[in-house]
Enzyme design. Structure first.
Site, PDB file in Angstrom:
ATOM      1  N   ASP A  13       0.720  -1.181  -0.116  1.00 26.88           N
ATOM      2  CA  ASP A  13      -0.084  -0.062  -0.074  1.00 26.88           C
ATOM      3  C   ASP A  13       0.916   1.264   0.067  1.00 26.88           C
ATOM      4  OD1 ASP A  13      -1.777  -2.031   0.415  1.00 26.88           O
ATOM      5  OD2 ASP A  13      -2.919  -0.792   1.845  1.00 26.88           O
ATOM      6  N   LYS A  52     -10.372   0.727  -2.096  1.00 26.77           N
ATOM      7  CA  LYS A  52     -10.140   0.258  -0.627  1.00 26.77           C
ATOM      8  C   LYS A  52     -10.646   1.458   0.328  1.00 26.77           C
ATOM      9  CE  LYS A  52      -6.913  -1.379   2.984  1.00 26.77           C
ATOM     10  NZ  LYS A  52      -5.614  -1.899   3.294  1.00 26.77           N
ATOM     11  N   LYS A  92      -6.641   3.732  -2.700  1.00 30.21           N
ATOM     12  CA  LYS A  92      -7.410   3.539  -1.332  1.00 30.21           C
ATOM     13  C   LYS A  92      -7.482   4.868  -0.832  1.00 30.21           C
ATOM     14  CE  LYS A  92      -4.971   1.901   3.088  1.00 30.21           C
ATOM     15  NZ  LYS A  92      -3.836   1.233   3.520  1.00 30.21           N
TER      16      LYS A  92
END
Length: 247
Positions: free
Chosen positions: A99, A207, A173
């Site tokens: 990430d 996400k 995300k």
């Protein structure tokens, strides 16, 4: 609904943030990993310096738990080379998912080519090593228009340079969960920000992370269309579901 399949169970505190020394924080991490295995979670999200320890626990227990880590966390303003080096080290030490914190400050300042370059190079590195990558855009630092634009930028880089078969491995995300906001405003995923991301990142998955603490929060995000949820409240969320099913 199998809510566990959506959840990235998260522990991202440094020892200082947790009010612990390094050894104590490692013990917390060990407990966190073992609980994730016992709960049957799909993936944990931890800091890079904890990856090798978590990998050892997973190997020793023959568990199927996946290990995710954060890159250039939480600021996202390091050089591309620094990010790639950190990611490469994490891959070597056993990370399954990466990430990356996007350089949202550069984006805000109009350094679009820099942001495009890090998205391209980071995604190339992850996919070349068969890893899932998620780009954190830090919605609390952005205006609505910037959320729309940065989500679309990431999508366009991926659609231009990668094949359709890769799309599901590249997420957009929402948040680190560590951004400091004024006046106690939300520092993570909100319904409004997630809707904008979904509309402008598609066909890339989204996400939701930051502020998802209850079963109801998680279900609301899933119903919007997110494919993953990052939360430090994974155990509480799952057990809330179990309690509901008992009555």
């Amino acid at each position: 609904m199998d809510i566990k399949s959506f959840i990235d169970s998260t522990y991202l505190k440094t020892a200082a943030q947790a009010g612990l020394d390094e050894n104590q924080n490692q013990e917390v991490l060990k407990t966190f990993v073992n609980e994730a295995i016992q709960e049957g979670f799909k993936l944990i999200m931890i800091r890079p310096e904890m990856v090798s320890l978590a990998r050892k626990i997973v190997l020793d227990t023959s568990a199927k738990l996946l290990i995710g880590t954060v890159i250039d966390f939480p600021s996202g303003n390091s050089t591309i080379e620094t990010k790639l080096n950190e990611a490469s080290q994490a891959i070597t030490e056993g990370a399954d998912e990466l990430d990356f914190v996007c350089n949202y400050e550069a984006f805000i300042n109009g350094e679009i080519d820099l942001v495009k370059s890090e998205i391209l190079k980071g995604t190339q590195l992850a996919l070349a090593n068969n890893k899932i990558i998620k780009w954190i855009i830090e919605v609390a630092a952005l205006t609505d228009q910037q959320i729309i634009q940065l989500s679309a930028l990431i999508k366009n880089v991926v659609l231009t340079h990668f094949s359709e078969a890769d799309y599901n491995a590249v997420f957009v995300k929402s948040s680190t969960g560590f951004y400091k906001t004024a006046n106690n405003e939300p520092n993570g995923a909100t319904i409004q920000s997630i809707i904008m991301m979904l509309e402008n990142a598609s066909p890339l998955p989204v996400k939701a992370a930051g502020g998802v603490r209850t079963y109801e929060d998680a279900v609301a995000m899933i119903q919007l269309g997110v494919k993953r949820i990052g939360t430090s409240s994974a155990k509480e969320i799952v057990h809330r579901r179990h309690n509901q099913n008992e009555y």
